[in-house]
Scaffold this motif. Structure first.
Motif, PDB file in Angstrom:
ATOM      1  N   VAL A  28      41.009  -9.807  34.208  1.00  0.00           N
ATOM      2  CA  VAL A  28      40.508 -11.182  34.268  1.00  0.00           C
ATOM      3  C   VAL A  28      39.633 -11.455  33.040  1.00  0.00           C
ATOM      4  O   VAL A  28      38.747 -10.670  32.705  1.00  0.00           O
ATOM      5  CB  VAL A  28      39.691 -11.409  35.556  1.00  0.00           C
ATOM      6  CG1 VAL A  28      38.845 -12.680  35.459  1.00  0.00           C
ATOM      7  CG2 VAL A  28      40.620 -11.487  36.770  1.00  0.00           C
ATOM      8  N   ARG A  60      46.021 -10.019  36.681  1.00  0.00           N
ATOM      9  CA  ARG A  60      44.741  -9.811  35.991  1.00  0.00           C
ATOM     10  C   ARG A  60      43.665  -9.539  37.043  1.00  0.00           C
ATOM     11  O   ARG A  60      43.359 -10.409  37.862  1.00  0.00           O
ATOM     12  CB  ARG A  60      44.371 -11.046  35.180  1.00  0.00           C
ATOM     13  CG  ARG A  60      45.127 -11.197  33.878  1.00  0.00           C
ATOM     14  CD  ARG A  60      44.639 -12.400  33.089  1.00  0.00           C
ATOM     15  NE  ARG A  60      45.063 -12.345  31.695  1.00  0.00           N
ATOM     16  CZ  ARG A  60      44.735 -13.246  30.783  1.00  0.00           C
ATOM     17  NH1 ARG A  60      43.970 -14.278  31.119  1.00  0.00           N
ATOM     18  NH2 ARG A  60      45.152 -13.129  29.533  1.00  0.00           N
ATOM     19  N   ALA A  61      43.090  -8.341  37.010  1.00  0.00           N
ATOM     20  CA  ALA A  61      42.079  -7.943  37.997  1.00  0.00           C
ATOM     21  C   ALA A  61      40.697  -7.900  37.366  1.00  0.00           C
ATOM     22  O   ALA A  61      40.546  -7.719  36.157  1.00  0.00           O
ATOM     23  CB  ALA A  61      42.428  -6.576  38.580  1.00  0.00           C
ATOM     24  N   THR A  62      39.690  -8.043  38.206  1.00  0.00           N
ATOM     25  CA  THR A  62      38.306  -7.899  37.757  1.00  0.00           C
ATOM     26  C   THR A  62      37.919  -6.423  37.714  1.00  0.00           C
ATOM     27  O   THR A  62      38.707  -5.541  38.058  1.00  0.00           O
ATOM     28  CB  THR A  62      37.361  -8.663  38.689  1.00  0.00           C
ATOM     29  OG1 THR A  62      37.577  -8.224  40.039  1.00  0.00           O
ATOM     30  CG2 THR A  62      37.593 -10.167  38.608  1.00  0.00           C
ATOM     31  N   PHE A 111      50.984 -15.471  35.497  1.00  0.00           N
ATOM     32  CA  PHE A 111      49.749 -14.709  35.664  1.00  0.00           C
ATOM     33  C   PHE A 111      49.107 -15.066  37.005  1.00  0.00           C
ATOM     34  O   PHE A 111      49.104 -16.232  37.401  1.00  0.00           O
ATOM     35  CB  PHE A 111      48.738 -15.054  34.573  1.00  0.00           C
ATOM     36  CG  PHE A 111      49.106 -14.616  33.184  1.00  0.00           C
ATOM     37  CD1 PHE A 111      48.412 -13.597  32.560  1.00  0.00           C
ATOM     38  CD2 PHE A 111      50.129 -15.243  32.487  1.00  0.00           C
ATOM     39  CE1 PHE A 111      48.730 -13.195  31.265  1.00  0.00           C
ATOM     40  CE2 PHE A 111      50.468 -14.856  31.198  1.00  0.00           C
ATOM     41  CZ  PHE A 111      49.764 -13.829  30.587  1.00  0.00           C
ATOM     42  N   GLU A 150      45.272 -14.081  39.154  1.00  0.00           N
ATOM     43  CA  GLU A 150      43.973 -13.427  39.065  1.00  0.00           C
ATOM     44  C   GLU A 150      43.658 -12.746  40.393  1.00  0.00           C
ATOM     45  O   GLU A 150      43.892 -13.312  41.465  1.00  0.00           O
ATOM     46  CB  GLU A 150      42.879 -14.435  38.742  1.00  0.00           C
ATOM     47  CG  GLU A 150      42.968 -15.007  37.335  1.00  0.00           C
ATOM     48  CD  GLU A 150      41.783 -15.893  36.990  1.00  0.00           C
ATOM     49  OE1 GLU A 150      41.224 -15.735  35.901  1.00  0.00           O
ATOM     50  OE2 GLU A 150      41.415 -16.737  37.827  1.00  0.00           O
ATOM     51  N   ALA A 153      40.531 -10.637  42.408  1.00  0.00           N
ATOM     52  CA  ALA A 153      39.096 -10.338  42.373  1.00  0.00           C
ATOM     53  C   ALA A 153      38.625  -9.900  43.745  1.00  0.00           C
ATOM     54  O   ALA A 153      39.317 -10.069  44.753  1.00  0.00           O
ATOM     55  CB  ALA A 153      38.308 -11.571  41.919  1.00  0.00           C
ATOM     56  N   PRO A 204      36.964 -14.893  38.173  1.00  0.00           N
ATOM     57  CA  PRO A 204      38.177 -15.712  38.204  1.00  0.00           C
ATOM     58  C   PRO A 204      37.848 -17.197  38.254  1.00  0.00           C
ATOM     59  O   PRO A 204      36.707 -17.591  38.469  1.00  0.00           O
ATOM     60  CB  PRO A 204      38.854 -15.256  39.497  1.00  0.00           C
ATOM     61  CG  PRO A 204      37.710 -14.851  40.382  1.00  0.00           C
ATOM     62  CD  PRO A 204      36.700 -14.229  39.465  1.00  0.00           C
ATOM     63  N   ASP A 209      40.752 -19.473  34.099  1.00  0.00           N
ATOM     64  CA  ASP A 209      41.907 -19.121  33.288  1.00  0.00           C
ATOM     65  C   ASP A 209      43.036 -20.126  33.509  1.00  0.00           C
ATOM     66  O   ASP A 209      43.656 -20.149  34.571  1.00  0.00           O
ATOM     67  CB  ASP A 209      42.386 -17.711  33.669  1.00  0.00           C
ATOM     68  CG  ASP A 209      43.497 -17.213  32.769  1.00  0.00           C
ATOM     69  OD1 ASP A 209      43.982 -17.999  31.928  1.00  0.00           O
ATOM     70  OD2 ASP A 209      43.879 -16.036  32.904  1.00  0.00           O
ATOM     71  N   ALA A 222      46.468 -18.783  34.802  1.00  0.00           N
ATOM     72  CA  ALA A 222      46.647 -18.247  36.154  1.00  0.00           C
ATOM     73  C   ALA A 222      47.221 -19.307  37.087  1.00  0.00           C
ATOM     74  O   ALA A 222      46.694 -20.410  37.177  1.00  0.00           O
ATOM     75  CB  ALA A 222      45.324 -17.728  36.696  1.00  0.00           C
ATOM     76  N   GLN A 233      45.088 -17.361  42.613  1.00  0.00           N
ATOM     77  CA  GLN A 233      43.951 -16.447  42.698  1.00  0.00           C
ATOM     78  C   GLN A 233      44.041 -15.669  44.005  1.00  0.00           C
ATOM     79  O   GLN A 233      44.154 -16.263  45.077  1.00  0.00           O
ATOM     80  CB  GLN A 233      42.634 -17.212  42.617  1.00  0.00           C
ATOM     81  CG  GLN A 233      42.407 -17.883  41.268  1.00  0.00           C
ATOM     82  CD  GLN A 233      41.087 -18.623  41.203  1.00  0.00           C
ATOM     83  OE1 GLN A 233      40.234 -18.460  42.057  1.00  0.00           O
ATOM     84  NE2 GLN A 233      40.929 -19.438  40.183  1.00  0.00           N
TER      85      GLN A 233
END
Length: 251
Positions: free
Chosen positions: A97, A129-131, A181, A183, A185, A229, A232, A235, A238
């Motif tokens: 992220v 996309r990860a935190t 994409f 995200e 989290a 997140p 973006d 993305a 989420q």
């Protein structure tokens, strides 16, 4: 399905392999320790033969700017070419992220380059996309340690349990490619210095944690939008892991 997990012996890869196997799939954990090296290409074609899906969770052995960029360029380039030869129909990649919001970080530039290779490859893909992982926060704390004091940024983040990341990647691997994409989290935002304080205290670590905005994140500049997140435009969705920081600490 046959699913190849690149980095399948690591923190994310090992439980991911197990989850996919329990779901009844043929899963190949691929890493240098199993004879598959995506940088040199050794063993890659054999591992991908007959594969339906490739999940890439491999990480660079070096975080230095030059080597990390070279790793992701060579590894990802090798993979997408091998996927085309094998007729792989879905490439799932774990990214970060905010990667393209932190261009002064060499590692983030390398991850963006990895994403670009995948999205332009012609192989159907899903990018998650990860935190930051809860598991890596103690290492971040050690990076700011000096004697009995640890200095960390109070930057806002939304960290996630590694197990939740593996679960989300398993779901992505078993779904159709999104060519987009998403995200991923944790369930709640927390400031880095506060998270580190809670985790270290649970381990009996009595060092004082000092919050200081000037130290940045891995030495780079970040804002309260960098690591969370929701900022973006790429993305399309989420996702949230179920494990809170408190629950992860109790476990």
């Amino acid at each position: 399905m046959k699913i190849v997990v690149i980095g399948g012996t690591g923190l994310i890869g090992r439980p991911l392999v197990e989850q996919l196997r329990q779901a009844g799939h043929e899963v190949v954990p691929a890493s240098p320790s199993t004879g598959v090296d995506t940088v040199t290409g050794a063993g890659v074609d054999a591992a991908l033969a007959g594969a339906d899906v490739v999940v890439d969770v491999a990480n660079s052995p070096s975080f230095e700017d030059g080597p990390v960029l070279e790793f992701f360029e060579r590894s990802t380039g090798t993979l997408v070419q091998a996927e085309k030869r094998a007729g792989v129909g879905h490439h799932v990649v774990l990214s970060i992220v905010g990667a393209d919001r932190m261009p002064d970080f060499g590692y983030m530039r390398a991850k963006v380059r990895q994403e670009d290779i995948v999205t332009s490859s012609g192989v159907p893909y899903s990018i998650v996309r990860a935190t930051q992982f809860f598991e890596f926060i103690p290492a971040l704390a050690e990076g700011g340690a000096a004697g009995d004091t640890i200095t960390l940024s109070p930057v806002l983040m939304q960290p996630i349990a590694a197990a939740d990341v593996s679960q989300a990647l398993a779901a992505a691997a078993l779904s159709d490619p999104t060519n987009a994409f998403v995200e991923l989290a944790g369930p709640e935002p927390v400031r880095l210095a506060d998270a580190a304080k809670l985790i270290l205290a649970s381990r009996g670590d009595t060092r004082e944690i000092v919050a200081d905005e000037s130290v940045g994140y891995f030495g780079g500049v970040v804002t309260d939008e960098s690591l969370v997140p929701g900022h973006d435009p790429k993305a399309v969705a989420q996702l949230r892991g179920a494990t809170s920081l408190g629950e992860w600490i109790r476990r």
